[in-house]
Design a protein around this motif. Sequence first.
Motif, PDB file in Angstrom:
ATOM      1  N   ALA A 172       0.845  -1.195   0.000  1.00  0.00           N
ATOM      2  CA  ALA A 172       0.000   0.000   0.000  1.00  0.00           C
ATOM      3  C   ALA A 172       0.876   1.239   0.000  1.00  0.00           C
ATOM      4  O   ALA A 172       1.947   1.256   0.626  1.00  0.00           O
ATOM      5  N   ALA A 184      -1.665   1.714  11.417  1.00  0.00           N
ATOM      6  CA  ALA A 184      -2.836   1.583  10.544  1.00  0.00           C
ATOM      7  C   ALA A 184      -2.480   0.813   9.278  1.00  0.00           C
ATOM      8  O   ALA A 184      -3.250  -0.049   8.819  1.00  0.00           O
ATOM      9  N   MET A 185      -1.308   1.081   8.713  1.00  0.00           N
ATOM     10  CA  MET A 185      -0.921   0.396   7.485  1.00  0.00           C
ATOM     11  C   MET A 185      -0.601  -1.074   7.760  1.00  0.00           C
ATOM     12  O   MET A 185      -0.840  -1.940   6.906  1.00  0.00           O
ATOM     13  N   ARG A 215      -2.114  -2.901  10.188  1.00  0.00           N
ATOM     14  CA  ARG A 215      -3.422  -3.544  10.389  1.00  0.00           C
ATOM     15  C   ARG A 215      -4.110  -3.793   9.048  1.00  0.00           C
ATOM     16  O   ARG A 215      -4.657  -4.881   8.811  1.00  0.00           O
ATOM     17  N   ASP A 216      -4.076  -2.781   8.174  1.00  0.00           N
ATOM     18  CA  ASP A 216      -4.722  -2.938   6.868  1.00  0.00           C
ATOM     19  C   ASP A 216      -4.047  -4.051   6.062  1.00  0.00           C
ATOM     20  O   ASP A 216      -4.726  -4.863   5.424  1.00  0.00           O
ATOM     21  N   ASN A 236      -4.996  -7.480   7.529  1.00  0.00           N
ATOM     22  CA  ASN A 236      -6.378  -7.851   7.211  1.00  0.00           C
ATOM     23  C   ASN A 236      -6.509  -8.277   5.747  1.00  0.00           C
ATOM     24  O   ASN A 236      -7.202  -9.258   5.432  1.00  0.00           O
ATOM     25  N   ARG A 237      -5.866  -7.545   4.863  1.00  0.00           N
ATOM     26  CA  ARG A 237      -5.919  -7.910   3.446  1.00  0.00           C
ATOM     27  C   ARG A 237      -5.227  -9.253   3.210  1.00  0.00           C
ATOM     28  O   ARG A 237      -5.703 -10.084   2.441  1.00  0.00           O
TER      29      ARG A 237
END
Length: 398
Positions: A190, A219-220, A222-223, A226-227
Motif C-alpha cells: 500500500a 494503521a498500514m 493492520r490494513d 487484514n488484506r
Amino acid sequence: MRNLESEEHRETRGFGIDKLNFYTPNQYVDLVELARARCVDPDKYLIGIGQERMAVAPVDQDIVSMGANAAEPLLDDVTRASLGLLVLGTESGIDQSKAAALFVHQLLALPEGMRVMEIKEACYGATAGLMVALDFVRSHPDRRALVIASDIARYGLDTPGEVTQGAGAVAMIVSADPTVLAIEPGTVVASRSTYDFWRPNYSTVAFAQGKYSEEVYLAMFRDAWNRASQMGLTCPEGLAAQLFHIPFSKMGRKGLRTLQGMMTDDDYGRLANRFEDSIRYGRQVGNIYTGSLYLGLISLLENDSSLRPGDRMGLFSYGSGSEAELFFGKLCSGFQSELNSAGHRAMLEGRTKLCVEEYERVFNAGLVQDGSRQVLERSDFDAPHYLTGLDRHQRLYR
C-alpha cells in the motif's frame, strides 16, 4: 526436452535470500548515560523506547563504506561473476545525481556488465530493492543480485528523536534456490502520501511528527494484515515469527500487539517470544532506517536456535511518506550455515563506548563543502572499506 525440463524447474524453484550480513560502526553511546545528560529518566529510553545503545557513525564511515563493509564477506569470485544487479536502498543519499551504489560497485570490484541503482522511499527502500531483485532473478535464474540497505539516522542533538538514531548496513545476496529464506510471491502493498517523517534537501536532519507517524505505521500494518488474511496468506497457526520494521523496538512491539485477539494465545505467544530475539541486535545498534527490518531478520536467526527449515515467517516493511508491504517467506534447508552469530556478537561487543561529549563531537564533525581537500583518519581498522577524504567535491574511498 532439456528446455522443457528447464522451464518446469523454473516454475517450481524458490527465489529469495541466499546470504546476508550486517555491519555497524565500531563506536556507540550508552543510552543510560545519554538520558542522564539530557536530564531524562533512563527508563524512558530503555523501556519507553526500548533501546539500550546507539551506534555512532564516524565521518569516514558513510553509507557507501558501510554498505561495502556489509557486503564484502558475502562475495567470492563465483558470486561476483554471477551478479547481474546491485540495488542500494537508502534515505541518507550522498549525491543528488550519482547513485551511491556506483561507489559500492567500484569498491567491491564487481563486474561492469550489470545494472546498478539506488532506491529511495524512506525505510522501505531496501524492500523495494529486494522486490526488484526477486523479479530480476526470476527472469534470470542463473544470475544473482546484491541488495544493500545502508543508512545513518540523524535527528539532531537534544531533540525528541535523538534516542532513535543509529547507523549501519545490511547486505543480501538474492538468488534462485536460496539457502536462507525463500520469499513467497504473494504480498500485500500500500502507498499513500503522508507527512509523518521527511527531510528536505536543505536539511541535514530529519523532521518527524512522532505520534502521527506511529498512527500511520500501525494503521498500514493492520490494513496489510487484514488484506493478507482475506487472501489466505497469514495462517497464524503456521507462522513461526512476524518481523517488523524497527525504528525503535517499542514501535514493532506495538505493531505485534495489534494481533492480540486475532489468533490463539499459543500462536500469539510464539510470535511474541520470537519478537524478543528479533530486536536483540537492533537494541544495540539503533535505527538503521532501510536496514532495520533485515537486521531484525538476522537477529532472529542468530538468537533463536529453535527455528527449523520450513518455518514460515511474515515480514512487515514500512517507509514513512508512506509505503508499506507485508510479505512472507520460508526458511531454507541449511540456513544456519550462512549465519555469523559469533562474528556479529564480537563486532557489537568490541565497539568503543563514547562519552556524551565525544558522541556530540563526532555528530558535529562534517565534510568540507567548498571543494577543498580534506583527509580523514581511519576509524575502524577491522573494516576493509572507508572514506579517505574529499578533493574538488569528489569522495575518495579505499
